[in-house]
Design a protein around this motif. Sequence first.
Motif, short mmCIF file in Angstrom:
data_model
loop_
_atom_site.label_atom_id
_atom_site.label_comp_id
_atom_site.label_asym_id
_atom_site.label_seq_id
_atom_site.Cartn_x
_atom_site.Cartn_y
_atom_site.Cartn_z
N ASP A 236 0.98 -1.15 -0.06
CA ASP A 236 -0.07 0.03 0.11
C ASP A 236 1.04 1.34 0.02
N ASP A 295 -8.04 9.90 4.48
CA ASP A 295 -8.57 9.28 3.16
C ASP A 295 -8.04 7.75 3.50
N GLN A 296 -6.81 7.59 3.53
CA GLN A 296 -6.30 6.40 3.78
C GLN A 296 -6.70 5.48 4.98
N HIS A 298 -9.77 6.17 6.34
CA HIS A 298 -11.07 5.87 6.14
C HIS A 298 -11.08 4.41 5.14
N ARG A 299 -10.05 4.64 4.32
CA ARG A 299 -10.00 3.31 3.32
C ARG A 299 -9.69 2.08 4.31
N ARG A 302 -12.71 0.97 6.19
CA ARG A 302 -13.87 0.29 5.50
C ARG A 302 -13.39 -1.12 5.00
N GLN A 303 -11.97 -1.36 4.77
CA GLN A 303 -11.40 -2.78 4.61
C GLN A 303 -11.53 -3.54 6.02
#
Length: 471
Positions: A236, A295-296, A298-299, A302-303
Amino acid sequence: MPVALSYPWLAYGTWPASLCFEGIGVVSCVVMLVAIRRRRPQRPLMWYLLLAGMALSVTGDAVYDYLENVAHIDPYPGWADLFYLSAYPVSIAGLGTMVLRRTRGRDRVGMIDAWILSTALALPAWSFWVRPISMGDHAGLADQLVSLAYPVLDVLLITLTVRSATTPGALRLRTNQLLVLAQVTRLLPDVTYSIAQLAGVEIGYLDSGWLLTYLLTAAAALHPRMADVDKPATGDEVTLTMPRLTLLTVASLLAPAILAAQGVFQHGRVDWAAVAIGSAVLFLLVVARMKLLLDQMHRLARQMQGLAHHDGLTGVPNRRAWDDRLNRELAKARRAGHPVVVGMIDLDFFKKFNDEYGHPAGDLLLKEAAAAWTGQLRDEDLLARYGGEEFGIVLAGRDVDEATAIVERLRAVSPRGQTFSAGLAVFDGSESADELVSRADRALYRAKATGRDRTVCDDPQALTDEVSIAV
């Protein structure tokens, strides 16, 4: 390396010193060219750009040496600077090509960090380096332009060097380590020489740094893994590690530090325009960096949520998702009075299948079955892996006949000729989720006890109506 370090002990301007200096550069270029031809990297462009940059620098060395020691002409500014300055953008293009290929143009975090660093470095370079040169007493426009070009290009080279060093996994390769070290040994004497020129002092031993740059770049090309230097990085986006956070903090504090230094040492003459613009740009870049970090996060959240509610093997919802969804559907059914049917499905003789074909084949069967069954359901229906080879279904708004027909459709698409037993239970309007699942589970065991490969329904509205379908 020892040759480069011993060079300062040779008398400057003599033919042994010139032969040593230019000879090391030429040999390094030849070695690098031979290494590229022999290693045959799949994408050699970056290596040829680095080679071209080094060749331009070596040519500049030869021209400078000739003008000063043979023609006895002041070499600065002159033809040598044309080659030196041309070497910068070519070398920067080589490093930039490597970064783009490693990140595939998607490392936005690294790009923002590079802009933060370059903006922060541009401030002291302008205030203490470029501006004094532009306001100094120069012989002519060419002299001034050449003097200004070096610090500007050095800032760009520093930024690309840091950018190449901070791409994911870059410094795990010895080739990348050598390339980064080569740029460091180039930049240190460059910056030191420019500062010494401004201060009007002479500093020796700088030539060894440039010679080390040639040798280290050639050594990077000779490394057995030189072809891997620009391969796309895996993993990532980079995280905000402590060294990176420290670097960004120092970079962001350069603007107020410059402001304080000018106020103290220049008797109130503050370069307010440069500091104000630089501070504003740094602030906006740091905000953009924080936005990417959020953003990272939040991503990743969600994952993690997806992993928490989905089975890792089959990809369908797991037991936790099943429990949450079933409770919601039963709550809606109590309010609206619509029917809900819960089913338990168990693959027949799954242990025997595992023993005969192996566990990897059993895992593949579970994945294929989950995918095939999901394709027969509506979006509002739920298929979940309950545990082992057992799956559960929630069919809201379906009566018992519709639910039985759906289960038979699932049976028809089961992969590899596999059969299953199923038990259905219709919600009675008041029972708990555990009670409803227990009835479906008892119906499943009756289906297995009466021969498998069949569906048994436990309907509280007709306790004597037991539906058994044998295929």
